[in-house]
Design a protein around this motif. Sequence first.
Motif, PDB file in Angstrom:
ATOM      1  N   LEU A 131       0.823  -1.205   0.000  1.00 51.90           N
ATOM      2  CA  LEU A 131       0.000   0.000   0.000  1.00 51.90           C
ATOM      3  C   LEU A 131       0.864   1.265   0.000  1.00 51.90           C
ATOM      4  CD1 LEU A 131      -2.840  -0.971   2.524  1.00 51.90           C
ATOM      5  CD2 LEU A 131      -3.007  -0.761   0.038  1.00 51.90           C
ATOM      6  N   ALA A 132       1.958   1.238   0.753  1.00 55.26           N
ATOM      7  CA  ALA A 132       2.856   2.396   0.768  1.00 55.26           C
ATOM      8  C   ALA A 132       3.463   2.639  -0.608  1.00 55.26           C
ATOM      9  CB  ALA A 132       3.952   2.193   1.824  1.00 55.26           C
ATOM     10  N   LEU A 134       2.138   1.757  -3.457  1.00 53.53           N
ATOM     11  CA  LEU A 134       1.065   2.225  -4.338  1.00 53.53           C
ATOM     12  C   LEU A 134       0.811   3.715  -4.150  1.00 53.53           C
ATOM     13  CD1 LEU A 134      -1.175   1.554  -6.369  1.00 53.53           C
ATOM     14  CD2 LEU A 134      -2.656   0.985  -4.446  1.00 53.53           C
ATOM     15  N   VAL A 135       0.784   4.159  -2.899  1.00 52.41           N
ATOM     16  CA  VAL A 135       0.577   5.589  -2.638  1.00 52.41           C
ATOM     17  C   VAL A 135       1.732   6.410  -3.198  1.00 52.41           C
ATOM     18  CG1 VAL A 135       0.404   7.317  -0.812  1.00 52.41           C
ATOM     19  CG2 VAL A 135      -0.874   5.185  -0.632  1.00 52.41           C
ATOM     20  N   LEU A 136       2.980   5.937  -3.050  1.00 49.27           N
ATOM     21  CA  LEU A 136       4.139   6.649  -3.578  1.00 49.27           C
ATOM     22  C   LEU A 136       4.071   6.751  -5.094  1.00 49.27           C
ATOM     23  CD1 LEU A 136       6.878   7.978  -3.055  1.00 49.27           C
ATOM     24  CD2 LEU A 136       7.917   5.715  -3.154  1.00 49.27           C
ATOM     25  N   TRP A 137       3.690   5.641  -5.754  1.00 52.25           N
ATOM     26  CA  TRP A 137       3.571   5.659  -7.222  1.00 52.25           C
ATOM     27  C   TRP A 137       2.495   6.634  -7.669  1.00 52.25           C
ATOM     28  CZ3 TRP A 137      -0.779   4.039 -10.007  1.00 52.25           C
ATOM     29  CH2 TRP A 137      -0.633   4.018 -11.385  1.00 52.25           C
ATOM     30  N   TRP A 138       1.381   6.667  -6.953  1.00 53.69           N
ATOM     31  CA  TRP A 138       0.294   7.563  -7.332  1.00 53.69           C
ATOM     32  C   TRP A 138       0.714   9.028  -7.184  1.00 53.69           C
ATOM     33  CZ3 TRP A 138      -4.147   7.194  -9.830  1.00 53.69           C
ATOM     34  CH2 TRP A 138      -5.057   8.231  -9.736  1.00 53.69           C
ATOM     35  N   VAL A 139       1.441   9.355  -6.112  1.00 53.01           N
ATOM     36  CA  VAL A 139       1.895  10.734  -5.907  1.00 53.01           C
ATOM     37  C   VAL A 139       2.861  11.143  -7.005  1.00 53.01           C
ATOM     38  CG1 VAL A 139       3.204  12.228  -4.357  1.00 53.01           C
ATOM     39  CG2 VAL A 139       1.489  10.684  -3.430  1.00 53.01           C
ATOM     40  N   GLN A 140       3.803  10.255  -7.363  1.00 53.87           N
ATOM     41  CA  GLN A 140       4.752  10.580  -8.426  1.00 53.87           C
ATOM     42  C   GLN A 140       4.048  10.751  -9.762  1.00 53.87           C
ATOM     43  OE1 GLN A 140       7.696   7.493  -8.334  1.00 53.87           O
ATOM     44  NE2 GLN A 140       8.772   8.362  -6.567  1.00 53.87           N
ATOM     45  N   LYS A 141       3.059   9.901 -10.051  1.00 55.98           N
ATOM     46  CA  LYS A 141       2.330  10.018 -11.310  1.00 55.98           C
ATOM     47  C   LYS A 141       1.551  11.322 -11.365  1.00 55.98           C
ATOM     48  CE  LYS A 141      -1.168   7.725 -14.142  1.00 55.98           C
ATOM     49  NZ  LYS A 141      -2.119   6.604 -14.224  1.00 55.98           N
ATOM     50  N   SER A 142       0.915  11.717 -10.252  1.00 52.99           N
ATOM     51  CA  SER A 142       0.169  12.962 -10.216  1.00 52.99           C
ATOM     52  C   SER A 142       1.097  14.153 -10.429  1.00 52.99           C
ATOM     53  CB  SER A 142      -0.566  13.097  -8.880  1.00 52.99           C
ATOM     54  OG  SER A 142      -1.465  12.014  -8.693  1.00 52.99           O
TER      55      SER A 142
END
Length: 330
Positions: A131-132, A134-142
């Motif tokens: 989960l951590a 996934l959250v890191l990947w989502w922040v970088q993509k945004s």
Amino acid sequence: MTDNQIDMLKDDADKPKDTGETLGQWLKAGRESRQITIASVAEQLNLRPSIVKDLEADNYDNIASATYVKGYVKNYARILGLEMAKVDAYLAESFPVVSAPTMQSFSRKTTRQARDGRLMLVTYLIIFVLLALLVLWWVQKSAMVADIDLSKPSVEETAELSTLAASSEPMSAQDPQAGTGIEMPRDQFASEQFAPEKTMPDQAASEQATAEQVQNLSSEPISTPESGAAQATNSISQADETLNVADDAELALSLSGDCWIKVTDADGKVLVNGLKLAGKEMNVFGQTPFKVILGAPQSLTMRLNGENIDLAKYPSGRVARLTVGSAANL
């Protein structure tokens, strides 16, 4: 006498005398003295007759545990009316109390529960790490998407548009005389080129003319072959342009944000090409249908001859390619 000595005497009195008689023999003797059959005792105890025989024979192998043996013997003694203290003494002699060992858990269930607890802990740890990530990947993509200017075309679209611009030659690069579509006859041009100039009145007539006539003649422009041809060409060009404007369609563009735009009419003439800033309004004229490429279709409104063109169906942030001039786009 002390208390300890009194207790020891009581224990000695309660102990059965060393007559060599066992518990089973004592029970059997009590039953026979009362003339009770084994079947009757078994019926009262709700036991099989074979178990009653085993109790009288001191054979406890067919009984599950010592606890059951003690319960059977005490109930047997109550039926016969024997002394319970003597029964307890016989049982203590037959089943001496062993000190309980230190409690240790070797149960399979306990071991399995401990192992399952460790596995669940590891599973929760893995899920937390995933989960951590996934959250890191989502922040970088945004963050990457926020840095991209969607109002401008991508590298591939820019290369494609450059190829289209190179293949379609602008009308301004063509022969301006050919753009008018009017060719002056060679004979007419020659006659106008080499036509004799208008002769001025001879000196005799000028002397007889009044001063007002001389002033009027001096104020009138002198026509030459070159000026006549230029005037004819200009009048023809103006008439042709007036006719073309009347036949051309009007495409109105109103920008609420920055947008890259390219507009080409049906004749292949590039009317608009480049990045236009927010707040700009443009009116272009040309032959329909127009081929339009928009870098950010949601940042502008478009009207063809006063009728709105629906741009809401094109996704935001994607380059839109449309042909304006058909009823489907109105």
